[in-house]
Design a protein around this motif. Sequence first.
Motif, mmCIF file in Angstrom:
data_model
loop_
_atom_site.group_PDB
_atom_site.id
_atom_site.type_symbol
_atom_site.label_atom_id
_atom_site.label_comp_id
_atom_site.label_asym_id
_atom_site.label_seq_id
_atom_site.Cartn_x
_atom_site.Cartn_y
_atom_site.Cartn_z
ATOM 1 N N ILE A 223 -76.712 -76.787 80.517
ATOM 2 C CA ILE A 223 -77.900 -77.326 81.192
ATOM 3 C C ILE A 223 -77.459 -77.999 82.486
ATOM 4 O O ILE A 223 -76.603 -78.888 82.475
ATOM 5 C CB ILE A 223 -78.638 -78.358 80.306
ATOM 6 C CG1 ILE A 223 -79.014 -77.749 78.950
ATOM 7 C CG2 ILE A 223 -79.864 -78.898 81.039
ATOM 8 C CD1 ILE A 223 -80.052 -76.675 78.984
ATOM 9 N N ASN A 224 -78.058 -77.578 83.614
ATOM 10 C CA ASN A 224 -77.688 -78.131 84.916
ATOM 11 C C ASN A 224 -78.775 -79.006 85.539
ATOM 12 O O ASN A 224 -78.592 -79.502 86.646
ATOM 13 C CB ASN A 224 -77.352 -76.981 85.878
ATOM 14 C CG ASN A 224 -76.093 -76.248 85.467
ATOM 15 O OD1 ASN A 224 -75.067 -76.864 85.210
ATOM 16 N ND2 ASN A 224 -76.168 -74.922 85.371
ATOM 17 N N HIS A 225 -79.898 -79.176 84.856
ATOM 18 C CA HIS A 225 -80.933 -80.085 85.353
ATOM 19 C C HIS A 225 -80.417 -81.534 85.311
ATOM 20 O O HIS A 225 -79.495 -81.861 84.560
ATOM 21 C CB HIS A 225 -82.189 -79.998 84.480
ATOM 22 C CG HIS A 225 -82.993 -78.741 84.662
ATOM 23 N ND1 HIS A 225 -82.605 -77.522 84.146
ATOM 24 C CD2 HIS A 225 -84.192 -78.525 85.275
ATOM 25 C CE1 HIS A 225 -83.520 -76.612 84.442
ATOM 26 N NE2 HIS A 225 -84.491 -77.191 85.122
ATOM 27 N N SER A 226 -81.065 -82.391 86.075
ATOM 28 C CA SER A 226 -80.705 -83.812 86.068
ATOM 29 C C SER A 226 -81.124 -84.455 84.747
ATOM 30 O O SER A 226 -82.045 -83.991 84.065
ATOM 31 C CB SER A 226 -81.369 -84.528 87.239
ATOM 32 O OG SER A 226 -82.780 -84.430 87.158
ATOM 33 N N VAL B 29 -86.893 -79.982 79.947
ATOM 34 C CA VAL B 29 -86.090 -78.760 79.887
ATOM 35 C C VAL B 29 -86.164 -78.143 78.489
ATOM 36 O O VAL B 29 -86.113 -76.916 78.344
ATOM 37 C CB VAL B 29 -84.619 -79.059 80.255
ATOM 38 C CG1 VAL B 29 -83.708 -77.882 79.941
ATOM 39 C CG2 VAL B 29 -84.518 -79.431 81.738
ATOM 40 N N ASP C 211 -80.401 -71.494 84.637
ATOM 41 C CA ASP C 211 -79.819 -71.684 85.967
ATOM 42 C C ASP C 211 -80.877 -71.501 87.050
ATOM 43 O O ASP C 211 -80.927 -72.270 88.029
ATOM 44 C CB ASP C 211 -78.672 -70.710 86.190
ATOM 45 C CG ASP C 211 -77.474 -70.975 85.283
ATOM 46 O OD1 ASP C 211 -77.409 -72.067 84.677
ATOM 47 O OD2 ASP C 211 -76.606 -70.074 85.161
ATOM 48 N N ALA D 68 -83.118 -74.572 87.049
ATOM 49 C CA ALA D 68 -82.452 -75.724 87.661
ATOM 50 C C ALA D 68 -82.454 -75.594 89.180
ATOM 51 O O ALA D 68 -82.726 -76.555 89.908
ATOM 52 C CB ALA D 68 -81.028 -75.846 87.130
#
Length: 350
Positions: A144-147, A154, A306, A309
């Motif tokens: 997971i690359n979200h903040s 998410v 991805d 994000a």
Amino acid sequence: MVTKAYGAYAADKPLEAMDIERRAPGPNDVQIDIAFCGVCHSDLHTVRSEWAGTLYPCVPGHEIVGHVTAVGGEVTKFKVGDTVGVGCLVDSCQRCPSCADGLEQYCENGFTATYNSPTQDPPGHTLGGYAQRITVTEKFVLKINHSEDRLAAVAPLLCAGITTWSPLRHWKVGPGMKVGIVGIGGLGHMGVKLAAALGAHVVAFTTSESKRQDAHDLGAHDVVVSRDRDAMKAHRGSFDFILNTVAASHDLDAFTSLLKRDGTMCLVGVPEHAHPSPNIGVLIFGRRSIAGSLIGGIPETQEMLDFCAEHGIVADIEMIRMDAIEEAYDRMQKSDVKYRFVIDSATLAG
């Protein structure tokens, strides 16, 4: 390892707090402390035995986001502290053609679902994400690359997101295409967001005039109330692709007649009762297709995460405490949620 969880001991029993066993990480395993878990309609169907074959105790949940707390000695992709997700699958045979193609959801020997699938772990079937932690083999863990502040929103991407992304990608939705999204709910609202982000001209179909502005806010370029025959007729023969997310039995002809020659309508909702038989002439005289699609494989799910994000896409959610799940189920049956409930897993601690 004893873990606090929430589940049911029978179809006619409410969900309640329980202790479950999670395996210690093996060489290829990742142990995850769960931060948030989305609530899918499949959870409700399974825990209440509305679908055949529920194994009890049943702990649902397959929209999982959390943080890695331990890894096995052969794990290479993840380390302690990483933010990760787990979706609808936790294993597959890894030998069949579908698995070789990264399409584990079509595993020809049967995939292992995140809950309600046979496993060697106690109690003999998988237990899902309505819990404080989970242990999953590395191949089925997602980055997971979200903040951090968006992680709750998410979580539904792990089911609602990939269920709509997979057909949009398979049918190569993109700029220059006119795409319909039928139903503006947990799946449909993600379909609108993703199709718009992929560059398509998106038309949302709803039975409710009250959802018109919501659909526009989600990214739809046009909105059609499907009960309005004139509005439907105005779009006849104009769609390249229609994604139908409605899980209730309904007249498919109303939508297949909107497809161009060689257009496809893909169904991702499984109705309790069969749809009325479609008019075959509508298909034959336009070489139109009705197809289906099931969630997505692990590579495709990572691609979707991805993409989301990069484009700042998350689900529209309402956060709940774990002990509010029965109320959430009741509201979900009435479509009284915009558009996905997400459990704050910290509330399992009391």
